[in-house]
Design a protein around this motif. Structure first.
Motif, PDB file in Angstrom:
ATOM      1  N   LYS A 109       0.779  -1.160   0.141  1.00 16.83           N
ATOM      2  CA  LYS A 109      -0.112   0.154   0.001  1.00 16.83           C
ATOM      3  C   LYS A 109       0.908   1.187   0.041  1.00 16.83           C
ATOM      4  N   CYS A 110       1.053   1.846  -1.111  1.00 17.80           N
ATOM      5  CA  CYS A 110       2.045   3.011  -1.385  1.00 17.80           C
ATOM      6  C   CYS A 110       1.245   4.078  -1.943  1.00 17.80           C
ATOM      7  N   ALA A 111       1.650   5.549  -1.621  1.00 17.08           N
ATOM      8  CA  ALA A 111       0.892   6.393  -2.410  1.00 17.08           C
ATOM      9  C   ALA A 111       1.863   7.646  -2.113  1.00 17.08           C
ATOM     10  N   HIS A 112       2.059   8.764  -3.136  1.00 16.01           N
ATOM     11  CA  HIS A 112       2.691   9.863  -2.904  1.00 16.01           C
ATOM     12  C   HIS A 112       2.132  10.820  -3.730  1.00 16.01           C
ATOM     13  N   GLY A 113       2.423  11.871  -3.380  1.00 17.83           N
ATOM     14  CA  GLY A 113       1.854  13.125  -4.010  1.00 17.83           C
ATOM     15  C   GLY A 113       2.573  14.399  -3.819  1.00 17.83           C
ATOM     16  N   ALA A 114       1.862  15.463  -4.454  1.00 18.58           N
ATOM     17  CA  ALA A 114       2.679  16.971  -4.090  1.00 18.58           C
ATOM     18  C   ALA A 114       1.311  17.959  -4.561  1.00 18.58           C
ATOM     19  N   ALA A 115       1.367  18.826  -3.747  1.00 18.91           N
ATOM     20  CA  ALA A 115       0.337  19.854  -3.967  1.00 18.91           C
ATOM     21  C   ALA A 115       0.912  21.296  -3.777  1.00 18.91           C
ATOM     22  N   LEU A 116       0.342  22.358  -4.824  1.00 21.17           N
ATOM     23  CA  LEU A 116       0.894  23.624  -4.770  1.00 21.17           C
ATOM     24  C   LEU A 116      -0.117  24.413  -4.661  1.00 21.17           C
ATOM     25  N   ALA A 117       0.008  25.513  -3.647  1.00 22.63           N
ATOM     26  CA  ALA A 117      -1.183  26.719  -3.769  1.00 22.63           C
ATOM     27  C   ALA A 117      -0.443  27.875  -3.350  1.00 22.63           C
ATOM     28  N   GLN A 118      -1.593  29.090  -3.434  1.00 22.67           N
ATOM     29  CA  GLN A 118      -1.268  30.178  -3.048  1.00 22.67           C
ATOM     30  C   GLN A 118      -2.168  30.591  -1.645  1.00 22.67           C
TER      31      GLN A 118
END
Length: 178
Positions: A109-118
């Motif tokens: 069970k593996c997950a990855h992610g990235a999020a950008l915001a202002q």
């Protein structure tokens, strides 16, 4: 802080059912370049890893995140999460996110992610309608963003925690003019 800095973090999970948690906060301002490379290597069964990073980037600064999770064929029942979240505080601020998974096992069970915001202008407006001026609203939002990752720092290194809050307050003040 330094004009340029790089941190390499490597963790090898070699004992069955071992675990790790890797947490990071980067605050880049003006012309800084901050670079974080991480590797979590799962080589045996039933290991867990959790990797969380938050970046606040202002001025013409840049944050680079390259995080790798490697799961060997023998590392069945691995549970691994990797997330990187960033707040861009100016039009010239940059973030490069390169999360990666290299999985050779089939029961994981593996997950990855990235999020950008202002910073959300509507949230700043809402806070202003409740009596905070724009500067205080931005400071509150910016200091609150990494707070979940800084909880332990407040107890173990209160002076370092205070310096982080001061840096974030300073960055929040400069977001107005950029």
């Amino acid at each position: 802080g330094a004009r340029a800095a790089r941190l390499n973090a490597a963790i090898a999970l070699q004992g069955e059912s071992s675990s790790c948690e890797l947490t990071g906060v980067m605050m880049a301002d003006e012309q800084q370049q901050l670079d974080l490379h991480s590797l979590i290597h799962h080589s045996v069964p039933s290991c867990k890893s959790k990797q969380q990073h938050k970046n606040m980037v202002g001025g013409s600064a840049e944050c680079i995140f390259k995080g790798s999770i490697v799961v060997d064929a023998a590392a069945q029942q691995t549970d691994s999460d990797q997330i990187m979240r960033s707040l861009l505080l100016s039009k010239k601020a940059k973030v490069k996110a390169m999360p990666s998974l290299q999985i050779k096992a089939d029961d994981v069970k593996c997950a990855h992610g990235a999020a950008l915001a202002q910073l959300d202008p509507e949230q700043v407006f809402y806070m202003a309608s409740r009596g905070l001026d724009g500067k205080d609203a931005r400071r509150l939002m910016l200091t609150g963003f990494p707070e979940d990752l800084l909880v332990g720092l407040k107890d173990t290194a209160p002076r370092a925690h205070q310096r982080v809050l001061e840096k974030l307050a300073s960055m929040a003040e400069r977001t107005v003019s950029e």
